[in-house]
Design a protein around this motif. Structure first.
Motif, PDB file in Angstrom:
ATOM      1  N   ASN A  16      12.057 -35.472   9.678  1.00 28.09           N
ATOM      2  CA  ASN A  16      13.415 -36.024  10.390  1.00 28.09           C
ATOM      3  C   ASN A  16      13.530 -37.332   9.647  1.00 28.09           C
ATOM      4  OD1 ASN A  16      13.967 -34.000  12.086  1.00 28.09           O
ATOM      5  ND2 ASN A  16      12.946 -34.847  13.897  1.00 28.09           N
ATOM      6  N   LYS A  17      12.559 -38.079   9.294  1.00 31.96           N
ATOM      7  CA  LYS A  17      12.840 -39.288   8.530  1.00 31.96           C
ATOM      8  C   LYS A  17      13.126 -39.190   6.993  1.00 31.96           C
ATOM      9  CE  LYS A  17       9.333 -42.576   9.942  1.00 31.96           C
ATOM     10  NZ  LYS A  17       8.019 -43.140   9.503  1.00 31.96           N
ATOM     11  N   LEU A  18      12.764 -37.908   6.623  1.00 34.64           N
ATOM     12  CA  LEU A  18      13.524 -37.356   5.190  1.00 34.64           C
ATOM     13  C   LEU A  18      14.885 -37.364   5.187  1.00 34.64           C
ATOM     14  CD1 LEU A  18      13.089 -36.500   2.292  1.00 34.64           C
ATOM     15  CD2 LEU A  18      12.670 -34.265   3.207  1.00 34.64           C
ATOM     16  N   PHE A  19      15.405 -36.505   6.430  1.00 36.14           N
ATOM     17  CA  PHE A  19      16.695 -35.964   6.160  1.00 36.14           C
ATOM     18  C   PHE A  19      17.550 -37.327   6.602  1.00 36.14           C
ATOM     19  CE2 PHE A  19      14.475 -32.062   6.344  1.00 36.14           C
ATOM     20  CZ  PHE A  19      15.174 -31.555   5.466  1.00 36.14           C
ATOM     21  N   ARG A  20      17.233 -38.173   7.377  1.00 31.84           N
ATOM     22  CA  ARG A  20      17.749 -39.436   7.845  1.00 31.84           C
ATOM     23  C   ARG A  20      17.993 -40.211   6.339  1.00 31.84           C
ATOM     24  NH1 ARG A  20      14.711 -39.352  12.619  1.00 31.84           N
ATOM     25  NH2 ARG A  20      13.341 -40.901  11.843  1.00 31.84           N
ATOM     26  N   LEU A  21      16.787 -40.546   5.661  1.00 35.67           N
ATOM     27  CA  LEU A  21      16.863 -41.052   4.225  1.00 35.67           C
ATOM     28  C   LEU A  21      17.759 -40.419   3.478  1.00 35.67           C
ATOM     29  CD1 LEU A  21      15.606 -43.591   2.876  1.00 35.67           C
ATOM     30  CD2 LEU A  21      13.852 -41.833   2.040  1.00 35.67           C
ATOM     31  N   LEU A  22      17.690 -39.244   3.433  1.00 37.79           N
ATOM     32  CA  LEU A  22      18.770 -38.556   2.267  1.00 37.79           C
ATOM     33  C   LEU A  22      20.230 -38.700   2.829  1.00 37.79           C
ATOM     34  CD1 LEU A  22      17.103 -35.145   1.964  1.00 37.79           C
ATOM     35  CD2 LEU A  22      17.130 -36.907   0.256  1.00 37.79           C
ATOM     36  N   GLU A  23      20.283 -38.782   4.044  1.00 34.25           N
ATOM     37  CA  GLU A  23      21.874 -38.979   4.687  1.00 34.25           C
ATOM     38  C   GLU A  23      22.287 -40.552   4.397  1.00 34.25           C
ATOM     39  OE1 GLU A  23      24.245 -39.005   8.753  1.00 34.25           O
ATOM     40  OE2 GLU A  23      22.399 -37.827   8.793  1.00 34.25           O
ATOM     41  N   HIS A  24      21.449 -41.388   4.690  1.00 32.07           N
ATOM     42  CA  HIS A  24      21.661 -42.776   4.354  1.00 32.07           C
ATOM     43  C   HIS A  24      21.936 -43.218   2.840  1.00 32.07           C
ATOM     44  CE1 HIS A  24      21.143 -47.188   4.939  1.00 32.07           C
ATOM     45  NE2 HIS A  24      20.231 -47.354   3.762  1.00 32.07           N
ATOM     46  N   ARG A  25      21.364 -42.539   1.989  1.00 34.61           N
ATOM     47  CA  ARG A  25      21.481 -42.904   0.585  1.00 34.61           C
ATOM     48  C   ARG A  25      22.539 -41.952   0.078  1.00 34.61           C
ATOM     49  NH1 ARG A  25      15.426 -43.657  -1.973  1.00 34.61           N
ATOM     50  NH2 ARG A  25      14.713 -45.154  -0.614  1.00 34.61           N
ATOM     51  N   ASN A  26      23.261 -40.891   1.024  1.00 33.79           N
ATOM     52  CA  ASN A  26      24.181 -40.056   0.536  1.00 33.79           C
ATOM     53  C   ASN A  26      23.768 -39.281  -0.662  1.00 33.79           C
ATOM     54  OD1 ASN A  26      26.268 -41.021   2.339  1.00 33.79           O
ATOM     55  ND2 ASN A  26      26.436 -42.648   0.615  1.00 33.79           N
ATOM     56  N   ILE A  27      22.412 -38.523  -0.319  1.00 30.37           N
ATOM     57  CA  ILE A  27      21.998 -37.502  -1.414  1.00 30.37           C
ATOM     58  C   ILE A  27      22.068 -36.222  -0.645  1.00 30.37           C
ATOM     59  CG2 ILE A  27      19.970 -36.604  -2.496  1.00 30.37           C
ATOM     60  CD1 ILE A  27      18.771 -39.648  -2.437  1.00 30.37           C
ATOM     61  N   GLN A  28      22.842 -35.298  -1.168  1.00 33.52           N
ATOM     62  CA  GLN A  28      23.109 -34.036  -0.640  1.00 33.52           C
ATOM     63  C   GLN A  28      21.559 -33.207  -0.775  1.00 33.52           C
ATOM     64  OE1 GLN A  28      26.826 -32.413  -2.454  1.00 33.52           O
ATOM     65  NE2 GLN A  28      27.969 -33.772  -1.098  1.00 33.52           N
ATOM     66  N   GLN A  29      21.474 -32.258   0.094  1.00 35.02           N
ATOM     67  CA  GLN A  29      20.394 -31.265  -0.245  1.00 35.02           C
ATOM     68  C   GLN A  29      20.426 -30.461  -1.448  1.00 35.02           C
ATOM     69  OE1 GLN A  29      19.478 -29.515   3.398  1.00 35.02           O
ATOM     70  NE2 GLN A  29      19.776 -31.274   4.782  1.00 35.02           N
ATOM     71  N   LYS A  30      21.487 -30.045  -2.026  1.00 38.83           N
ATOM     72  CA  LYS A  30      21.634 -29.255  -3.058  1.00 38.83           C
ATOM     73  C   LYS A  30      21.353 -30.324  -4.403  1.00 38.83           C
ATOM     74  CE  LYS A  30      25.146 -27.181  -5.916  1.00 38.83           C
ATOM     75  NZ  LYS A  30      26.540 -26.777  -6.351  1.00 38.83           N
ATOM     76  N   ARG A  31      21.860 -31.552  -4.246  1.00 39.11           N
ATOM     77  CA  ARG A  31      21.215 -32.263  -5.489  1.00 39.11           C
ATOM     78  C   ARG A  31      19.691 -32.739  -5.474  1.00 39.11           C
ATOM     79  NH1 ARG A  31      22.887 -38.739  -5.488  1.00 39.11           N
ATOM     80  NH2 ARG A  31      21.270 -39.302  -7.212  1.00 39.11           N
ATOM     81  N   LEU A  32      19.228 -32.849  -4.217  1.00 42.69           N
ATOM     82  CA  LEU A  32      17.784 -32.937  -4.111  1.00 42.69           C
ATOM     83  C   LEU A  32      16.950 -31.826  -4.798  1.00 42.69           C
ATOM     84  CD1 LEU A  32      15.447 -34.549  -2.740  1.00 42.69           C
ATOM     85  CD2 LEU A  32      15.590 -32.905  -0.762  1.00 42.69           C
ATOM     86  N   ILE A  33      17.626 -30.718  -4.374  1.00 41.29           N
ATOM     87  CA  ILE A  33      16.954 -29.122  -4.985  1.00 41.29           C
ATOM     88  C   ILE A  33      17.010 -29.451  -6.753  1.00 41.29           C
ATOM     89  CG2 ILE A  33      17.072 -26.833  -5.220  1.00 41.29           C
ATOM     90  CD1 ILE A  33      17.970 -26.732  -2.272  1.00 41.29           C
ATOM     91  N   GLU A  34      18.289 -29.652  -7.001  1.00 40.37           N
ATOM     92  CA  GLU A  34      18.606 -29.727  -8.362  1.00 40.37           C
ATOM     93  C   GLU A  34      17.512 -30.811  -9.099  1.00 40.37           C
ATOM     94  OE1 GLU A  34      22.781 -30.347  -8.783  1.00 40.37           O
ATOM     95  OE2 GLU A  34      23.145 -28.097  -8.208  1.00 40.37           O
ATOM     96  N   ASP A  35      17.492 -32.086  -8.615  1.00 46.10           N
ATOM     97  CA  ASP A  35      16.809 -33.146  -9.148  1.00 46.10           C
ATOM     98  C   ASP A  35      15.456 -33.091  -9.246  1.00 46.10           C
ATOM     99  OD1 ASP A  35      19.340 -34.094  -9.731  1.00 46.10           O
ATOM    100  OD2 ASP A  35      19.161 -35.858  -8.279  1.00 46.10           O
ATOM    101  N   THR A  36      14.732 -32.396  -8.178  1.00 52.09           N
ATOM    102  CA  THR A  36      13.417 -32.328  -8.046  1.00 52.09           C
ATOM    103  C   THR A  36      12.740 -30.943  -8.350  1.00 52.09           C
ATOM    104  OG1 THR A  36      13.636 -31.839  -5.661  1.00 52.09           O
ATOM    105  CG2 THR A  36      13.382 -34.075  -6.092  1.00 52.09           C
ATOM    106  N   LYS A  37      13.689 -30.094  -8.357  1.00 52.47           N
ATOM    107  CA  LYS A  37      13.008 -28.576  -8.849  1.00 52.47           C
ATOM    108  C   LYS A  37      12.415 -28.020  -7.507  1.00 52.47           C
ATOM    109  CE  LYS A  37      14.980 -29.018 -12.974  1.00 52.47           C
ATOM    110  NZ  LYS A  37      16.067 -29.576 -12.818  1.00 52.47           N
ATOM    111  N   ILE A  38      12.548 -28.499  -6.510  1.00 50.34           N
ATOM    112  CA  ILE A  38      11.852 -27.899  -5.315  1.00 50.34           C
ATOM    113  C   ILE A  38      12.706 -26.673  -4.892  1.00 50.34           C
ATOM    114  CG2 ILE A  38      10.724 -30.292  -4.386  1.00 50.34           C
ATOM    115  CD1 ILE A  38      12.747 -30.024  -2.282  1.00 50.34           C
ATOM    116  N   ALA A  39      12.057 -25.644  -4.366  1.00 52.09           N
ATOM    117  CA  ALA A  39      12.619 -24.257  -3.935  1.00 52.09           C
ATOM    118  C   ALA A  39      13.199 -24.463  -2.770  1.00 52.09           C
ATOM    119  CB  ALA A  39      11.508 -23.187  -3.720  1.00 52.09           C
ATOM    120  N   GLY A  40      14.519 -23.765  -2.505  1.00 53.87           N
ATOM    121  CA  GLY A  40      15.056 -23.816  -1.324  1.00 53.87           C
ATOM    122  C   GLY A  40      14.403 -23.248  -0.176  1.00 53.87           C
TER     123      GLY A  40
END
Length: 73
Positions: A16-40
């Motif tokens: 949950n901390k990860l998703f709160r941090l992503l929200e706080h930094r305005n990083i969309q999950q799609k961008r996270l996948i694209e930038d890190t190359k982690i699988a959906g």
């Protein structure tokens, strides 16, 4: 707040901390996948506090410039 989830004899971390941090930094999950190359499917495992590799944790921490305890309990 549940810190860990126990399923049978396995104990899984809570991301949950990860998703709160992503929200706080305005990083969309799609961008996270694209930038890190982690699988959906890996992101799905994170959403459901499932099993992921330590390599993935390292990738996420490097991308976000944080330590593992900043993204998981």
């Amino acid at each position: 707040m549940e810190v860990i989830k126990e399923v049978g004899k396995m104990i899984y971390p809570n991301y949950n901390k990860l998703f709160r941090l992503l929200e706080h930094r305005n990083i969309q999950q799609k961008r996270l996948i694209e930038d890190t190359k982690i699988a959906g499917t890996t992101l799905q495992n994170l959403r459901h506090n499932g099993n992921i590799s330590t390599k993935t944790i390292g990738t996420l921490c490097d991308y976000l410039h944080v330590h593992p305890n900043d993204i998981m309990d």
